[in-house]
Design an enzyme around this catalytic site. Structure first.
Site, PDB file in Angstrom:
ATOM      1  N   GLU A 152       2.211   8.116  -6.270  1.00 56.56           N
ATOM      2  CA  GLU A 152       1.381   6.974  -6.667  1.00 56.56           C
ATOM      3  C   GLU A 152       0.459   6.567  -5.534  1.00 56.56           C
ATOM      4  OE1 GLU A 152       4.287   4.086  -8.032  1.00 56.56           O
ATOM      5  OE2 GLU A 152       4.117   4.904 -10.060  1.00 56.56           O
TER       6      GLU A 152
ATOM      7  N   CYS B 141      -4.029   2.610  -0.537  1.00 58.44           N
ATOM      8  CA  CYS B 141      -2.679   2.894  -0.028  1.00 58.44           C
ATOM      9  C   CYS B 141      -2.259   4.257  -0.572  1.00 58.44           C
ATOM     10  CB  CYS B 141      -1.749   1.789  -0.519  1.00 58.44           C
ATOM     11  SG  CYS B 141      -0.040   2.029  -0.061  1.00 58.44           S
TER      12      CYS B 141
ATOM     13  N   CYS C  32      11.471   9.548  -0.726  1.00 60.12           N
ATOM     14  CA  CYS C  32      11.669   9.237   0.693  1.00 60.12           C
ATOM     15  C   CYS C  32      13.154   9.338   1.010  1.00 60.12           C
ATOM     16  CB  CYS C  32      11.168   7.818   0.984  1.00 60.12           C
ATOM     17  SG  CYS C  32      11.356   7.340   2.718  1.00 60.12           S
TER      18      CYS C  32
ATOM     19  N   CYS D 157      15.707   2.631   2.625  1.00 57.74           N
ATOM     20  CA  CYS D 157      15.664   1.188   2.898  1.00 57.74           C
ATOM     21  C   CYS D 157      16.156   0.450   1.646  1.00 57.74           C
ATOM     22  CB  CYS D 157      14.253   0.754   3.269  1.00 57.74           C
ATOM     23  SG  CYS D 157      13.633   1.632   4.715  1.00 57.74           S
TER      24      CYS D 157
ATOM     25  N   CYS E  35      13.712  -1.134  -1.020  1.00 58.96           N
ATOM     26  CA  CYS E  35      12.542  -0.339  -1.426  1.00 58.96           C
ATOM     27  C   CYS E  35      12.854   0.557  -2.621  1.00 58.96           C
ATOM     28  CB  CYS E  35      12.086   0.508  -0.236  1.00 58.96           C
ATOM     29  SG  CYS E  35      10.770   1.655  -0.663  1.00 58.96           S
TER      30      CYS E  35
ATOM     31  N   GLU F  48       7.862   8.263   4.066  1.00 55.04           N
ATOM     32  CA  GLU F  48       7.795   7.857   5.473  1.00 55.04           C
ATOM     33  C   GLU F  48       6.792   8.801   6.164  1.00 55.04           C
ATOM     34  OE1 GLU F  48       8.745   5.661   7.935  1.00 55.04           O
ATOM     35  OE2 GLU F  48       7.642   7.092   9.157  1.00 55.04           O
TER      36      GLU F  48
ATOM     37  N   SER G 115       1.816   3.929   8.806  1.00 51.95           N
ATOM     38  CA  SER G 115       2.956   3.020   8.836  1.00 51.95           C
ATOM     39  C   SER G 115       4.251   3.803   9.035  1.00 51.95           C
ATOM     40  CB  SER G 115       2.999   2.275   7.503  1.00 51.95           C
ATOM     41  OG  SER G 115       4.128   1.460   7.436  1.00 51.95           O
TER      42      SER G 115
ATOM     43  N   CYS H 214       4.141  -3.764  -2.185  1.00 54.89           N
ATOM     44  CA  CYS H 214       5.002  -3.185  -1.156  1.00 54.89           C
ATOM     45  C   CYS H 214       6.428  -3.006  -1.663  1.00 54.89           C
ATOM     46  CB  CYS H 214       5.036  -4.093   0.054  1.00 54.89           C
ATOM     47  SG  CYS H 214       3.493  -4.104   0.910  1.00 54.89           S
TER      48      CYS H 214
HETATM   49  S1  SF4 Z   1      10.299   1.362   2.973  1.00 54.71           S
HETATM   50 FE1  SF4 Z   1       9.232   3.257   3.515  1.00 54.71          FE
HETATM   51  S2  SF4 Z   1      10.705   4.371   4.792  1.00 54.71           S
HETATM   52 FE2  SF4 Z   1      11.896   2.801   3.696  1.00 54.71          FE
HETATM   53  S3  SF4 Z   1      12.658   3.856   1.849  1.00 54.71           S
HETATM   54 FE3  SF4 Z   1      10.714   2.839   1.316  1.00 54.71          FE
HETATM   55  S4  SF4 Z   1       9.147   4.427   1.580  1.00 54.71           S
HETATM   56 FE4  SF4 Z   1      10.989   5.104   2.693  1.00 54.71          FE
END
Ligand code: SF4
Length: 360
Positions: free
Chosen positions: A90, A103, A110, A114, A117, A158, A189, A331
């Site tokens: 995306e 973005c 990933c 986190c 997320c 990431e 980032s 985010c």
């Molecule tokens: S915040 Fe970034 S590094 Fe953490 S799980 Fe989500 S995409 Fe991955």
């Protein structure tokens, strides 16, 4: 399998094509792709047939398809792209008064997990190739009526776990013969991959660094971000100081506000201590709720109370309003859902020869 044309640095491309065609043919080709966003050689009207045949026979010129395009009430647009192997990623376009920020994603899924997320819940499927990063930017530029002014690697994945490809793509789009994208408008980032920050600093690639900090207390940060167990705050801070020695840009710290987790006085005190001698600015971002995650978004009153106290930090602080949260484009919300039961909106990219150059 043919190499994608969009992953070849223009210097390499020029060298390769010079063995077969005059140098100006490469310039013409780059102009079609990077200034007019035309990707089909058949539509490149000033190129001779033998050059077009050479291109189609020697390179993969295909682009990802846009499988879904959702527009937010705030003007943000989220696009879901399907790649050549059917993997999906995306991108989000976020317009503001004088800016249009794109973005982009760096991985499919990933591995960093986190806890706040949505992308982390997908696990890592694979890294994106250089051309898949560049294609996101080209497709977004072709889709947009306004020039893209800012580029942030804050989509899925990431970026420092795919650092070589991200840096190559940044070099490519910053080249004068492609998009000449400004280093001060390019932000990479990270969740805090310490060796990656040092490699980025040593790479010579000019771009800003943003770190998703979210807590300056090891015990809280490790809860939110498993990466902290491997690279705790002290190591992260020394990597940031190293980056600052090598870069002319100050670092941005991103701090997602989650009530009951990282918004107490003790959290602010720890943040003040962590930031002490760092040349940085801090973006506070209210958490966006994700249906299958247990955190809640802060209320306007909670945000206001926190931000009043945060004003006492010596660093510049901003409250970054969530963009595109109603279409899950904000985010921490990027995830490719199981959409079997939902209607899809298909928008083929507008391939008109629209001269909407990215700002130089
Ligand atoms: S915040 Fe970034 S590094 Fe953490 S799980 Fe989500 S995409 Fe991955």
């Amino acid at each position: 399998m043919l190499n994608s044309l969009y992953g070849v640095h223009p210097e390499e491309l020029a060298k390769f094509l010079a063995a077969y065609f005059p140098a100006y043919r490469c310039k013409q080709l780059l102009h079609w792709i990077y200034s007019r966003y035309v990707f089909d050689p058949g539509q490149m009207s000033d190129l001779p047939a033998d050059f077009k045949d050479f291109l189609t026979g020697g390179f993969d010129l295909g682009m990802p398809s846009i499988k879904q395009k959702l527009s937010s009430a705030d003007g943000s647009v989220k696009c879901r792209l399907s790649l050549a192997d059917s993997a999906q990623i995306e991108l989000v376009l976020m317009p503001e008064a004088k800016k249009l920020t794109l973005c982009v994603s760096s991985q499919v899924g990933c591995s960093r997990g986190c806890s706040f997320c949505a992308t982390g819940s997908m696990k890592l499927r694979r890294n994106l190739e250089v051309h898949e990063i560049v294609q996101q930017i080209l497709l977004a530029a072709a889709e947009s009526d306004k020039p893209i002014t800012n580029l942030v690697f804050m989509g899925m994945g990431e970026p420092l776990d795919n650092l070589d490809n991200v840096l190559y793509a940044v070099r490519l789009i910053q080249d004068a013969s492609t998009l000449a994208f400004s280093p001060r408008r390019t932000t990479i980032s990270t969740c805090g991959i310490v060796p990656g920050i040092r490699r980025f600093a040593d790479s010579g690639v000019k771009a800003k660094l943003a770190v998703s900090l979210n807590s300056a207390r090891d015990e809280v940060r490790s809860e939110l971000m498993p990466v902290n167990a491997r690279y705790p705050l002290q190591d992260l801070k020394s990597a940031l100081l190293y980056f600052l020695q090598k870069s002319r840009f100050r670092v941005t710290l991103e701090y997602i506000l989650i009530p009951g987790v990282n918004m107490s006085d003790a959290d602010l005190k720890a943040l003040r201590k962590f930031c002490g001698d760092l040349s940085c600015k801090i973006n506070f971002i209210p958490y966006n709720s994700v249906p299958f995650l247990s955190y809640r978004a802060p209320s306007p009153t909670e945000i206001e109370a926190f931000m009043q106290k945060a004003q006492s930090l010596p660093q510049a602080v901003t409250l970054r309003r969530s963009r595109g949260s109603d279409v899950c484009g904000a985010c921490g919300q990027l995830v490719v859902n199981d959409i079997k039961n939902k209607p899809e909106v298909h928008h083929e990219p507008d391939r008109k020869h629209r001269p909407t150059p990215v700002r130089r």
